[in-house]
Design a protein around this motif. Sequence first.
Motif, mmCIF file in Angstrom:
data_model
loop_
_atom_site.group_PDB
_atom_site.id
_atom_site.type_symbol
_atom_site.label_atom_id
_atom_site.label_comp_id
_atom_site.label_asym_id
_atom_site.label_seq_id
_atom_site.Cartn_x
_atom_site.Cartn_y
_atom_site.Cartn_z
ATOM 1 N N SER A 64 -3.036 4.626 -15.966
ATOM 2 C CA SER A 64 -3.815 3.401 -16.189
ATOM 3 C C SER A 64 -3.147 2.206 -15.506
ATOM 4 O O SER A 64 -3.825 1.339 -14.950
ATOM 5 N N ARG A 65 -1.819 2.184 -15.532
ATOM 6 C CA ARG A 65 -1.105 1.122 -14.811
ATOM 7 C C ARG A 65 -1.395 1.198 -13.312
ATOM 8 O O ARG A 65 -1.600 0.180 -12.662
ATOM 9 N N MET A 66 -1.405 2.420 -12.775
ATOM 10 C CA MET A 66 -1.678 2.600 -11.347
ATOM 11 C C MET A 66 -3.077 2.098 -10.998
ATOM 12 O O MET A 66 -3.271 1.465 -9.960
ATOM 13 N N ARG A 67 -4.051 2.392 -11.876
ATOM 14 C CA ARG A 67 -5.411 1.901 -11.623
ATOM 15 C C ARG A 67 -5.434 0.380 -11.578
ATOM 16 O O ARG A 67 -6.059 -0.219 -10.699
ATOM 17 N N SER A 68 -4.742 -0.254 -12.519
ATOM 18 C CA SER A 68 -4.737 -1.722 -12.537
ATOM 19 C C SER A 68 -4.000 -2.276 -11.309
ATOM 20 O O SER A 68 -4.421 -3.277 -10.733
ATOM 21 N N TYR A 69 -2.914 -1.608 -10.891
ATOM 22 C CA TYR A 69 -2.211 -2.048 -9.680
ATOM 23 C C TYR A 69 -3.113 -1.923 -8.454
ATOM 24 O O TYR A 69 -3.129 -2.801 -7.594
ATOM 25 N N LYS A 70 -3.843 -0.822 -8.383
ATOM 26 C CA LYS A 70 -4.746 -0.618 -7.244
ATOM 27 C C LYS A 70 -5.868 -1.661 -7.243
ATOM 28 O O LYS A 70 -6.249 -2.160 -6.187
ATOM 29 N N GLN A 71 -6.390 -1.980 -8.432
ATOM 30 C CA GLN A 71 -7.430 -3.006 -8.513
ATOM 31 C C GLN A 71 -6.886 -4.356 -8.052
ATOM 32 O O GLN A 71 -7.546 -5.080 -7.301
ATOM 33 N N ARG A 120 0.838 -1.212 0.000
ATOM 34 C CA ARG A 120 0.000 0.000 0.000
ATOM 35 C C ARG A 120 0.870 1.258 0.000
ATOM 36 O O ARG A 120 0.609 2.206 -0.745
ATOM 37 N N GLU A 121 1.901 1.252 0.831
ATOM 38 C CA GLU A 121 2.803 2.410 0.903
ATOM 39 C C GLU A 121 3.523 2.628 -0.428
ATOM 40 O O GLU A 121 3.663 3.768 -0.886
ATOM 41 N N GLU A 168 2.045 6.567 -6.885
ATOM 42 C CA GLU A 168 1.007 7.508 -7.308
ATOM 43 C C GLU A 168 1.531 8.943 -7.248
ATOM 44 O O GLU A 168 1.271 9.757 -8.155
ATOM 45 N N LEU A 169 2.283 9.251 -6.209
ATOM 46 C CA LEU A 169 2.884 10.577 -6.109
ATOM 47 C C LEU A 169 3.880 10.819 -7.245
ATOM 48 O O LEU A 169 3.932 11.917 -7.812
ATOM 49 N N GLU A 170 4.639 9.796 -7.590
ATOM 50 C CA GLU A 170 5.595 9.916 -8.699
ATOM 51 C C GLU A 170 4.868 10.146 -10.025
ATOM 52 O O GLU A 170 5.313 10.935 -10.854
ATOM 53 N N VAL A 171 3.760 9.452 -10.222
ATOM 54 C CA VAL A 171 3.001 9.590 -11.466
ATOM 55 C C VAL A 171 2.486 11.020 -11.611
ATOM 56 O O VAL A 171 2.445 11.571 -12.713
ATOM 57 N N ARG A 172 2.122 11.636 -10.505
ATOM 58 C CA ARG A 172 1.625 13.024 -10.553
ATOM 59 C C ARG A 172 2.701 13.998 -11.038
ATOM 60 O O ARG A 172 2.391 15.064 -11.566
ATOM 61 N N GLU A 173 3.963 13.637 -10.829
ATOM 62 C CA GLU A 173 5.079 14.502 -11.219
ATOM 63 C C GLU A 173 5.476 14.333 -12.683
ATOM 64 O O GLU A 173 6.247 15.115 -13.207
ATOM 65 N N ARG A 207 1.690 10.925 -18.704
ATOM 66 C CA ARG A 207 1.017 10.519 -17.465
ATOM 67 C C ARG A 207 -0.087 9.476 -17.691
ATOM 68 O O ARG A 207 -0.303 8.612 -16.838
ATOM 69 N N GLY A 208 -0.764 9.518 -18.835
ATOM 70 C CA GLY A 208 -1.905 8.635 -19.084
ATOM 71 C C GLY A 208 -1.579 7.163 -18.948
ATOM 72 O O GLY A 208 -2.301 6.398 -18.302
#
Length: 113
Positions: free
Chosen positions: A43-50, A20-21, A27-32, A38-39
């Motif tokens: 999408s990778r982050m969404r799949s990782y979170k799922q 989780r951490e 996610e913070l890195e993706v925002r940068e 970024r797109g």
Amino acid sequence: VSDEKKQMVASVEKQLEEARELLEQMELEVREIPPQSRGMYSSRMRSYKQEMGKLEADFKRSRIAYSDEVRNELLGDDGNSSENQRAHLLDNTERLERSSRRLEAGYQIAVET
């Protein structure tokens, strides 16, 4: 075995917390990242979170199943217990009836004497 399972549960909880951490950091890195790139990462982050959500749900179900298993072990509920209890109850009832008949016979002998 119980201690081993407890250690395993604690280990999995620790690993899930670390994951989780890491996801939060990612996610913070993706925002940068610049908006044009970024797109793909979003999408990778969404799949990782799922996937993380699925893993947490599976772990929760496993813990519930494990606690049910422990409860059944403690209560001696092995699935056949109602059948065993019924047989035991019938045996006790038969014993009680035999004892009652012997007492009645003894009482009749005492009255006749």
